[in-house]
Design a protein around this motif. Structure first.
Motif, PDB file in Angstrom:
ATOM      1  N   UNK A 105       0.802  -1.178  -0.084  1.00 37.31           N
ATOM      2  CA  UNK A 105      -0.021   0.111  -0.295  1.00 37.31           C
ATOM      3  C   UNK A 105       1.067   1.298  -0.307  1.00 37.31           C
ATOM      4  N   UNK A 106       0.504   2.194  -0.644  1.00 42.67           N
ATOM      5  CA  UNK A 106       1.238   3.647  -0.802  1.00 42.67           C
ATOM      6  C   UNK A 106       0.574   4.801  -0.716  1.00 42.67           C
ATOM      7  N   UNK A 107       0.857   5.690   0.079  1.00 43.28           N
ATOM      8  CA  UNK A 107       0.356   6.922   0.470  1.00 43.28           C
ATOM      9  C   UNK A 107       1.179   8.225  -0.481  1.00 43.28           C
ATOM     10  N   UNK A 108       0.461   8.891  -1.271  1.00 40.21           N
ATOM     11  CA  UNK A 108       1.293  10.003  -1.800  1.00 40.21           C
ATOM     12  C   UNK A 108       0.475  11.226  -1.237  1.00 40.21           C
ATOM     13  N   UNK A 109       1.299  12.145  -0.628  1.00 41.24           N
ATOM     14  CA  UNK A 109       0.619  13.304  -0.193  1.00 41.24           C
ATOM     15  C   UNK A 109       1.454  14.520  -0.758  1.00 41.24           C
ATOM     16  N   UNK A 110       1.167  15.732  -0.281  1.00 38.81           N
ATOM     17  CA  UNK A 110       1.818  16.928  -0.959  1.00 38.81           C
ATOM     18  C   UNK A 110       3.150  16.964  -1.378  1.00 38.81           C
TER      19      UNK A 110
ATOM     20  N   UNK B  36      -8.884   6.790  -3.376  1.00 39.70           N
ATOM     21  CA  UNK B  36      -8.786   8.010  -3.061  1.00 39.70           C
ATOM     22  C   UNK B  36     -10.172   9.060  -3.080  1.00 39.70           C
ATOM     23  N   UNK B  37      -9.973  10.040  -2.475  1.00 39.91           N
ATOM     24  CA  UNK B  37     -11.086  11.083  -2.391  1.00 39.91           C
ATOM     25  C   UNK B  37     -11.721  11.605  -3.733  1.00 39.91           C
ATOM     26  N   UNK B  38     -12.572  12.331  -4.123  1.00 41.67           N
ATOM     27  CA  UNK B  38     -12.818  12.745  -5.477  1.00 41.67           C
ATOM     28  C   UNK B  38     -11.646  13.614  -5.917  1.00 41.67           C
ATOM     29  N   UNK B  39     -11.191  13.145  -6.983  1.00 43.46           N
ATOM     30  CA  UNK B  39      -9.813  13.763  -7.618  1.00 43.46           C
ATOM     31  C   UNK B  39      -9.720  14.293  -8.874  1.00 43.46           C
ATOM     32  N   UNK B  40      -8.867  15.240  -9.194  1.00 41.13           N
ATOM     33  CA  UNK B  40      -8.968  16.249 -10.336  1.00 41.13           C
ATOM     34  C   UNK B  40      -7.350  16.093 -10.774  1.00 41.13           C
ATOM     35  N   UNK B  41      -7.462  16.440 -12.151  1.00 40.44           N
ATOM     36  CA  UNK B  41      -6.022  16.143 -12.641  1.00 40.44           C
ATOM     37  C   UNK B  41      -5.067  17.215 -12.057  1.00 40.44           C
ATOM     38  N   UNK B  42      -5.690  18.533 -11.709  1.00 40.11           N
ATOM     39  CA  UNK B  42      -4.815  19.589 -11.154  1.00 40.11           C
ATOM     40  C   UNK B  42      -4.306  19.425  -9.672  1.00 40.11           C
ATOM     41  N   UNK B  43      -4.898  18.283  -9.392  1.00 41.92           N
ATOM     42  CA  UNK B  43      -4.311  17.752  -7.883  1.00 41.92           C
ATOM     43  C   UNK B  43      -2.961  17.053  -8.133  1.00 41.92           C
ATOM     44  N   UNK B  44      -2.708  16.779  -9.387  1.00 43.73           N
ATOM     45  CA  UNK B  44      -1.233  15.983  -9.379  1.00 43.73           C
ATOM     46  C   UNK B  44      -1.619  14.477  -9.262  1.00 43.73           C
ATOM     47  N   UNK B  45      -0.392  13.691  -8.957  1.00 44.04           N
ATOM     48  CA  UNK B  45      -0.647  12.389  -8.656  1.00 44.04           C
ATOM     49  C   UNK B  45      -1.325  11.404  -9.775  1.00 44.04           C
ATOM     50  N   UNK B  46      -1.235  11.883 -11.100  1.00 46.40           N
ATOM     51  CA  UNK B  46      -1.595  11.051 -12.172  1.00 46.40           C
ATOM     52  C   UNK B  46      -0.379   9.977 -12.474  1.00 46.40           C
ATOM     53  N   UNK B  47      -1.199   9.049 -12.973  1.00 45.61           N
ATOM     54  CA  UNK B  47      -0.483   7.878 -13.710  1.00 45.61           C
ATOM     55  C   UNK B  47      -0.044   8.287 -15.178  1.00 45.61           C
ATOM     56  N   UNK B  48       1.368   8.857 -15.417  1.00 45.42           N
ATOM     57  CA  UNK B  48       1.553   9.422 -16.742  1.00 45.42           C
ATOM     58  C   UNK B  48       2.504   8.291 -17.584  1.00 45.42           C
ATOM     59  N   UNK B  49       2.050   7.954 -18.625  1.00 45.17           N
ATOM     60  CA  UNK B  49       2.477   6.876 -19.626  1.00 45.17           C
ATOM     61  C   UNK B  49       3.233   7.757 -20.670  1.00 45.17           C
ATOM     62  N   UNK B  50       4.475   7.180 -20.957  1.00 44.07           N
ATOM     63  CA  UNK B  50       5.285   7.685 -21.797  1.00 44.07           C
ATOM     64  C   UNK B  50       5.577   6.799 -23.216  1.00 44.07           C
ATOM     65  N   UNK B  51       5.786   7.624 -24.277  1.00 42.20           N
ATOM     66  CA  UNK B  51       6.067   6.913 -25.613  1.00 42.20           C
ATOM     67  C   UNK B  51       7.451   6.761 -25.766  1.00 42.20           C
ATOM     68  N   UNK B  52       8.105   5.863 -26.644  1.00 38.02           N
ATOM     69  CA  UNK B  52       9.585   5.633 -26.495  1.00 38.02           C
ATOM     70  C   UNK B  52      10.131   5.984 -27.938  1.00 38.02           C
ATOM     71  N   UNK B  53      11.416   6.206 -28.124  1.00 37.95           N
ATOM     72  CA  UNK B  53      11.996   6.324 -29.354  1.00 37.95           C
ATOM     73  C   UNK B  53      12.459   4.963 -29.770  1.00 37.95           C
TER      74      UNK B  53
ATOM     75  N   UNK C 264      -5.191  12.884   0.095  1.00 35.95           N
ATOM     76  CA  UNK C 264      -4.175  11.678   0.170  1.00 35.95           C
ATOM     77  C   UNK C 264      -4.389  10.676  -0.940  1.00 35.95           C
ATOM     78  N   UNK C 265      -3.501  10.475  -1.612  1.00 40.11           N
ATOM     79  CA  UNK C 265      -3.592   9.377  -2.898  1.00 40.11           C
ATOM     80  C   UNK C 265      -3.155   7.983  -2.267  1.00 40.11           C
ATOM     81  N   UNK C 266      -4.353   7.520  -1.864  1.00 43.04           N
ATOM     82  CA  UNK C 266      -3.909   5.939  -1.168  1.00 43.04           C
ATOM     83  C   UNK C 266      -4.349   4.945  -2.246  1.00 43.04           C
ATOM     84  N   UNK C 267      -3.295   3.933  -2.416  1.00 41.39           N
ATOM     85  CA  UNK C 267      -3.623   3.101  -3.503  1.00 41.39           C
ATOM     86  C   UNK C 267      -2.811   1.730  -2.944  1.00 41.39           C
ATOM     87  N   UNK C 268      -3.523   0.607  -3.336  1.00 37.21           N
ATOM     88  CA  UNK C 268      -2.841  -0.677  -3.384  1.00 37.21           C
ATOM     89  C   UNK C 268      -2.224  -1.287  -4.649  1.00 37.21           C
ATOM     90  N   UNK C 269      -1.158  -1.580  -4.633  1.00 36.65           N
ATOM     91  CA  UNK C 269      -0.537  -1.942  -6.053  1.00 36.65           C
ATOM     92  C   UNK C 269       0.442  -2.947  -5.883  1.00 36.65           C
TER      93      UNK C 269
END
Length: 433
Positions: free
Chosen positions: A153-158, A181-198, A239-244
């Motif tokens: 389990x992980x907690x991501x905070x400010x 997580x509580x109601x969450x918006x993109x402007x809160x950060x904590x997004x799972x960002x996916x990258x393209x590759x070269x 608090x971005x609470x998750x189980x991974x």
């Protein structure tokens, strides 16, 4: 009257009192049950998901979405349709002991391994994930996933974050994250960002961001191109609470790693030891202190040097860093040596002088004393105490540092990186890729 006397009837035995201690706890132990989305388990939808995964085509359904780009990933928006179970699960998770994980690649809090730990709701989640859902997932991706439990389990905070990486380790096939997580918006950060590759399978840029939402499960295929990150949490209240964790399976053969060209380097600035006495706390210029620091570094591969700069110099540098008009440009790929570099022409005098310190020959000799590594051609050989050995690559000529101008950060080839934190402390560690 002759004959055997009648036997008296046995008295009914009263119930035994509850057993004390552990025995009583075992008797009242609850068995919590829950299931994952019934809609996802429907044979017709399961078949569609399997077909889309195999053909690398997108799939949109209210119960599940699948996207093959930039690498195969899915989101199940209502993974466990049981509100009471989820609330109790969240309560159990927040009661766990969390440990701060912090270095130059990540900052967040993580629980102990949940392979066996946790309360009844955590145990029920393990059963859902690593029995029922694992079986469903094996059928969908056509890979026999083994029952290895890899869960935390992980907690991501400010200000917490996790920088770009690919998750690749032996046996990992699918990564997953369940958000609570509580109601969450993109402007809160904590997004799972996916990258393209070269073309060299190196990350280029973020092409998709998944916003966490309550009871959503995201999972993706672990591969050489599965570069992702958790963006910095900028909400001070949430608090971005998750189980991974990961589902494991047969290992996959990987292509050889791309060999990168050497980073452009420049020679040291010929400044003598006087610059050290002008800038550095005298405690760290004492030979006994340097020997103690080297012993700690050799034992732990990292060290923290508190109050490294003299107080007056540190305050001058901090003030200069806040100067308006500093021009910066991004350097390095997203997954390593990624930083913003200031254009030297725009730097105030204190920052130029600080750069001169970090480039000075005397400073690299000091780093050699701190680490036992040969970071300057005058420094002793790394294996000299152990009876010799071949000279390191940097001993063949004048040592050099990473691209000139990386203020506050110096890295010798394949050895150490050093930087200051915002308290004026110097951090040294073996660099991670």
């Amino acid at each position: 009257m002759n004959g055997k006397p009648k036997r008296r009837p046995l008295l009914a035995r009263s119930p035994s009192p509850p057993l004390p201690g552990k025995a009583a706890k075992k008797r009242v132990k609850r068995q919590i049950c829950a299931e994952f989305s019934a809609a996802v388990k429907e044979p017709a939808l399961k078949e569609k998901v399997a077909a889309a995964w195999a053909s690398q085509e997108p799939l949109q359904h209210e119960a599940i979405t699948l996207d093959p780009a930039p690498f195969p990933h899915c989101v199940i928006p209502d993974f466990i349709p049981n509100k009471d179970f989820l609330e109790e699960l969240r309560r159990e998770l927040l009661s766990l002991d969390f440990h701060e994980k912090c270095n130059d690649l990540y900052k967040f809090k993580q629980s102990d391994d949940l392979k066996k730990r946790g309360g009844p709701h955590v145990a029920a989640l393990r059963k859902i994930l690593f029995e029922e859902f694992r079986s469903w997932l094996s059928d969908v991706i056509l890979i026999e996933l083994d029952p290895t439990i890899d869960l935390s389990c992980a907690k991501y905070e400010y200000t917490d974050t996790l920088l770009c990486h690919d998750d690749e380790l032996e046996g990992r096939r699918i990564a997953f994250i369940l958000y609570l997580v509580p109601p969450w918006e993109k402007q809160d950060g904590g997004t799972l960002d996916l990258f393209c590759t070269d073309d060299h399978v190196q990350p280029l840029q973020i092409v998709k961001s998944l916003v966490p939402s309550w009871n959503s499960l995201a999972f993706f295929e672990v591969s050489p191109v599965s570069f992702h990150q958790v963006s910095e949490v900028v909400s001070k209240e949430k608090c971005r609470l998750s189980v991974s964790g990961w589902f494991h399976g047969p290992s996959v053969a990987r292509s050889p790693c791309h060999v990168e060209p050497r980073i452009p380097r420049s020679p040291h600035v010929p400044r003598d030891h006087e610059i050290l006495y002008d800038w550095i706390n005298p405690v760290y210029l004492d030979m006994d202190s340097q020997a103690q620091i080297q012993e700690e570094f050799e034992d732990r591969s990292e060290m923290l040097l508190k109050d490294f700069l003299k107080r007056d110099k540190y305050q001058l540098v901090c003030k200069a860093l806040k100067t308006e008009g500093l021009s910066c440009s991004s350097r390095g790929p997203p997954n390593k040596r990624h930083y913003e570099k200031a254009e030297e022409e725009s730097l105030p005098a204190p920052l130029k002088e600080c750069l001169e310190l970090f480039r000075a020959e005397a400073f690299f000799l000091l780093l050699s004393n701190f680490t036992g590594l040969k970071l300057h051609f005058l420094a002793p050989e790394e294996e000299e105490e152990g009876g010799g050995g071949e000279a390191s690559e940097s001993s063949q000529g004048s040592s050099s540092q990473e691209e000139a101008g990386n203020a506050g950060c110096t890295e010798a080839p394949g050895s150490i990186s050093e930087k200051e934190d915002n308290q004026g402390n110097v951090l040294c560690s073996h660099p991670a890729s």
